[in-house]
Design an enzyme around this catalytic site. Structure first.
Site: not given
Length: 279
Positions: A52, A118, A152
């Protein structure tokens, strides 16, 4: 009669994970470092996965570090992908329509790409104060493999990754949405038990391969990351794991193994149906 989708020819997919330290908010240095690591991969590979925010570290300064989709990092990804003849993926800081995104890019050798923003922003670290959340899941495809791209903190929310069986009415066969689930991360060592446990859980509950690529080293806030990048099979067995050091690992995933497991243990047939609403 409905039956699971089993291809006559099941392809393999070779992937390379790069677990690395990241130089804090130093885009040029990170790209130079990653270029050398990628050039050093001598095995034949088809997909290379980076952590990331691989060009900056997990920074809350998008106003200083963001670039657009024609920026330096995208051009770097296009160049590396074309020269190496691989798909290159990882997330970076992007500005679009005066908004900032933690955006995962799926760069192909022909210069075309897919993007995933995300969805779950890490409020504990104030990510939601600096970035906009994505609203759509993205499933990429290569060589007949369907690949769910996530970032994540998304890992903590199982509904966002949950498989749903798909009926192909014309052929009267049932397929699953994806075969491989990829998480790229800057997941700190202090919460690494959750990382390891949830990666295995996502593999078991979705009957798919799972790959998690994390960083190592201290970031600019003094937070330590110990990596624990992993490859996990659809039974939750750990194929690869590396802790506390930089590493580059290449592995061949076998589609046939996945299909056989899903046919032998068709747990997915008993799953609840549901719909995810967009933001």
């Amino acid at each position: 009669m409905r039956k699971p989708l089993i291809d006559n020819f099941m392809s393999s997919l070779t992937i390379s994970l790069i677990q690395t330290n990241l130089l804090w908010e130093n885009k040029r240095a990170n790209l130079d470092m990653l270029s050398k690591k990628i050039e050093g991969i001598i095995e034949k590979t088809e997909v290379i996965i980076l952590p990331e925010m691989f060009s900056t570290g997990f920074s809350m300064k998008p106003e200083l570090l963001a670039e657009n989709m024609e920026g330096e990092t995208l051009q770097w990804m296009k160049k590396i992908s074309a020269e190496k003849k691989v798909i290159l993926t990882g997330s970076i800081i992007i500005k679009e329509n005066n908004e900032f995104f933690n955006r995962m890019v799926w760069m192909m050798p022909n210069g075309k790409y897919g993007i995933y923003d995300k969805r779950h922003l890490f409020a504990y670290g104030n990510e939601q104060l600096h970035y906009n959340a994505g609203s759509k899941r993205v499933i990429a495809s290569v060589k007949g493999w369907k690949i769910n791209l996530q970032v994540c903190y998304d890992l903590r929310f199982p509904v966002w990754a949950r498989q749903s069986p798909i009926l192909h009415k014309k052929e009267s066969i049932i397929d699953l949405e994806y075969d491989l689930l990829i998480y790229v991360a800057n997941w700190p060592e202090r919460r690494i038990r959750a990382w390891k446990t949830l990666l295995q859980a996502r593999a078991i509950e979705n009957q798919c391969y799972v790959i998690g690529v994390n960083r190592v080293g201290h970031d600019g806030n003094g937070i330590y990351h110990n990596g624990d990048s992993m490859i996990i099979d659809a039974l939750g067995e750990i194929i690869y794991q590396k802790t506390d050091e930089e590493d580059i690992y290449t592995y061949k995933l076998e589609k046939n193994n996945l299909a056989e497991l899903r046919e032998k243990f068709p747990f997915w047939k008993d799953a609840d149906s549901f719909t995810i609403n967009n933001l």
